[in-house]
Design an enzyme around this catalytic site. Structure first.
Site, PDB file in Angstrom:
ATOM      1  N   ASN A   1       1.567   9.681   0.524  1.00 55.94           N
ATOM      2  CA  ASN A   1       0.864  10.537   1.678  1.00 55.94           C
ATOM      3  C   ASN A   1       1.001   9.981   3.070  1.00 55.94           C
ATOM      4  OD1 ASN A   1      -0.830  12.113   0.675  1.00 55.94           O
ATOM      5  ND2 ASN A   1      -1.756  10.712  -0.556  1.00 55.94           N
TER       6      ASN A   1
ATOM      7  N   ARG B   1       0.259   9.857   6.311  1.00 59.16           N
ATOM      8  CA  ARG B   1      -1.887   9.381   7.395  1.00 59.16           C
ATOM      9  C   ARG B   1      -2.496   8.954   6.593  1.00 59.16           C
ATOM     10  NH1 ARG B   1      -5.409  11.576   3.172  1.00 59.16           N
ATOM     11  NH2 ARG B   1      -4.334  13.296   2.418  1.00 59.16           N
TER      12      ARG B   1
ATOM     13  N   GLU C   1       1.083   6.794  -3.655  1.00 52.11           N
ATOM     14  CA  GLU C   1      -0.430   7.050  -4.295  1.00 52.11           C
ATOM     15  C   GLU C   1       0.720   6.296  -6.398  1.00 52.11           C
ATOM     16  OE1 GLU C   1      -1.892  10.489  -4.185  1.00 52.11           O
ATOM     17  OE2 GLU C   1      -3.489   9.700  -2.480  1.00 52.11           O
TER      18      GLU C   1
ATOM     19  N   VAL D   1      -8.898   9.171   3.711  1.00 58.67           N
ATOM     20  CA  VAL D   1     -10.411   9.066   3.588  1.00 58.67           C
ATOM     21  C   VAL D   1     -10.726   7.994   3.107  1.00 58.67           C
ATOM     22  CG1 VAL D   1     -12.408  10.500   3.033  1.00 58.67           C
ATOM     23  CG2 VAL D   1      -9.925  11.334   2.424  1.00 58.67           C
TER      24      VAL D   1
ATOM     25  N   LYS E   1       5.259  21.444 -11.814  1.00 60.01           N
ATOM     26  CA  LYS E   1       4.645  20.494 -10.368  1.00 60.01           C
ATOM     27  C   LYS E   1       5.228  21.577  -8.943  1.00 60.01           C
ATOM     28  CE  LYS E   1       2.406  15.672 -11.115  1.00 60.01           C
ATOM     29  NZ  LYS E   1       2.321  14.141 -10.332  1.00 60.01           N
TER      30      LYS E   1
ATOM     31  N   GLY F   1      -2.189  16.829  -3.343  1.00 56.63           N
ATOM     32  CA  GLY F   1      -4.157  16.504  -3.493  1.00 56.63           C
ATOM     33  C   GLY F   1      -4.272  17.822  -4.697  1.00 56.63           C
ATOM     34  N   GLY F   2      -3.954  17.663  -6.082  1.00 56.50           N
ATOM     35  CA  GLY F   2      -4.154  18.197  -6.653  1.00 56.50           C
ATOM     36  C   GLY F   2      -4.327  19.713  -7.116  1.00 56.50           C
TER      37      GLY F   2
ATOM     38  N   HIS G   1      -5.904   6.162 -11.378  1.00 56.61           N
ATOM     39  CA  HIS G   1      -5.454   6.675  -9.886  1.00 56.61           C
ATOM     40  C   HIS G   1      -5.276   5.533  -9.504  1.00 56.61           C
ATOM     41  CE1 HIS G   1      -4.334   9.306  -6.855  1.00 56.61           C
ATOM     42  NE2 HIS G   1      -4.348   8.482  -5.728  1.00 56.61           N
TER      43      HIS G   1
END
Length: 450
Positions: free
Chosen positions: A289, A291, A273, A294, A157, A163-164, A207
């Protein structure tokens, strides 16, 4: 806070403007030239065009956005999600300009934006993590020995990914060294940071994530969500609370997420997450994250807490209005992301003019939309048109309600993902919680070509 600049577009800009208006805060939204008469632009009290259509010239133009805020008497900036929402440089520029940044400080954004640093912080806070390298992989380290200890398959990674993106799979030892070199080169090119780390791969993982709030002094969670129904690492359907999660796992991820926020001195809304392994009943940290997400509406409807309102309160007063003992979880919520894409043509984007838009109306149904009839769907930006959220007493009722709402929604002029959402909600694997983050890729002929 008297006048707020909304540095975003689409449904999240509409969403922020709605809450700000309820709080008596005047709003100014930025727009690119083609968005000057969009629903988002007309949802705010004022609109300022900051550049032409390409995002780097408008929604990512930091200096133009800050100038728009200063020239128009704004005292705060809300970045929404995407674009500059997790850009520490922009957060610093906003504060240095004498404006209030609606979000965590730049240091927290940087810490959580670097995935290997975030992983290290999570481990120190007692958040469960997957077996992997301790921090960034040293170019001089014996990667083969480390990988043998972690076990195959594993993933390489990018530390600056998210974000994938910035993830490469390694199935066996013969692929490892070449994959690491490719990943480093890709990370340097795409993210400007060549550092990578290794992590165990969990097959058929779900997830799950935890919503946290902090004001620098108090830190709470607002429960968990499941975002496992994804296509190419992009979320499609989300729900709260996460179904079929053992009580011990749920308690661990909630409490450790709060501890991570406390360790960071976190201020604002954030999401921690996790990957959940349904075979071994273990959850492990992915990222945080910094922020609004969505999928925040599913948390709002099951808790009754307006997360944008809390963001604005924290930024303007230094305190949130809720405590952990205030949070009650009621019912189950499902969110469907409706995108302008053609599922019969490999989900190819479908820009154009929406000629007909008729949303289903019913009890427990909420629509967060960035478009209306007559809106032009631009090819320059994310294709999401709206989010359809259904809140019912049980998960089964929420699934049925979401299907009813999708069948009762009519959009013409552009192709949408509504047909595939119907099929996914109707799958036995979804109702039985047997799906996972790669599930869509395993379904043959989900949408036959027309």
């Amino acid at each position: 806070m008297k006048r707020l600049l909304i540095a975003n577009r689409g449904e999240i800009a509409v969403r922020i403007a709605r809450t700000a208006r309820e709080m008596g805060i005047e709003t100014l939204v930025i727009a690119s030239e083609p968005d000057a008469d969009s629903l988002a632009a007309r949802s705010a009290d004022h609109v300022v065009v900051v550049g032409p259509a390409p995002a780097p010239a408008s929604y990512l133009n930091q200096d133009a956005i800050i100038a728009a805020a200063l020239d128009n008497g704004c005292d705060a900036v809300h970045p929404g999600y995407g674009f500059l929402s997790e850009n520490a440089e922009f957060a610093r520029k906003v504060v240095d300009a004498g404006l209030t940044w609606v979000g965590p400080d730049a240091g927290a954004i940087e810490m959580m934006g670097n995935k290997s640093m975030a992983r290290d912080s999570a481990r120190k806070a007692g958040v469960p993590v997957l077996r992997g390298s301790d921090g960034p992989l040293d170019p001089e380290a014996d990667a083969l020995a480390l990988a043998r200890d972690i076990g195959y398959p594993l993933v390489v990674k990018a530390s600056a990914g998210g974000g994938g993106r910035g993830i490469r799979f390694v199935h066996d030892e013969g692929e490892l060294l070449a994959t690491i070199e490719m990943a480093r080169g890709e990370a340097a090119s795409v993210f400007g940071d060549p550092t990578v780390y290794l992590e165990r791969f969990v097959k058929h993982a779900r997830h799950v994530e935890v919503q946290v709030l902090g004001d620098g002094k108090n830190f709470i969670h607002l429960g968990d969500r499941d975002c496992s129904m994804q296509r190419r690492s992009q979320k499609v359907i989300e729900e709260a609370p996460a179904p079929d999660l053992p009580d011990a796992v749920r308690q661990t991820i909630r409490e450790s997420s709060v501890e991570l926020a406390r360790q960071c001195g976190y201020s604002g809304a954030g999401t921690v997450e996790f990957l959940y392994d349904p075979v071994n009943h273990e959850a492990a940290f992915i990222e945080m994250n910094t922020r609004i997400q969505v999928e925040h509406p599913v948390t709002e409807v099951v808790t009754g807490v307006d997360l944008v309102r809390e963001q604005l309160l924290i930024a303007s007063t230094g305190s949130m209005s809720v405590r952990q003992e205030d949070i009650e979880f009621k019912g189950h919520a499902i969110e469907c992301r409706i995108n302008a894409e053609d599922p019969h043509n490999n989900f190819f984007p479908s820009p154009g003019v929406i000629s007909v838009l008729d949303w289903f109306e019913g009890e427990g149904v909420r629509i967060d939309a960035g478009v209306e009839a007559g809106s032009t769907v631009s090819p320059y930006y994310d294709s999401m048109l709206a989010k359809l959220i259904v809140h019912k007493d049980t998960r089964e009722a929420a699934i049925e309600g979401a299907l009813e709402a999708l069948y009762g929604t009519r959009i013409e002029g552009v192709k949408t993902t509504i047909p595939v959402l119907k099929k996914l909600l109707d799958r036995l694997e979804f109702s039985a919680v047997k799906h996972h983050s790669k599930f869509i890729e395993t379904v043959d002929n989900l949408m036959e070509p027309k």
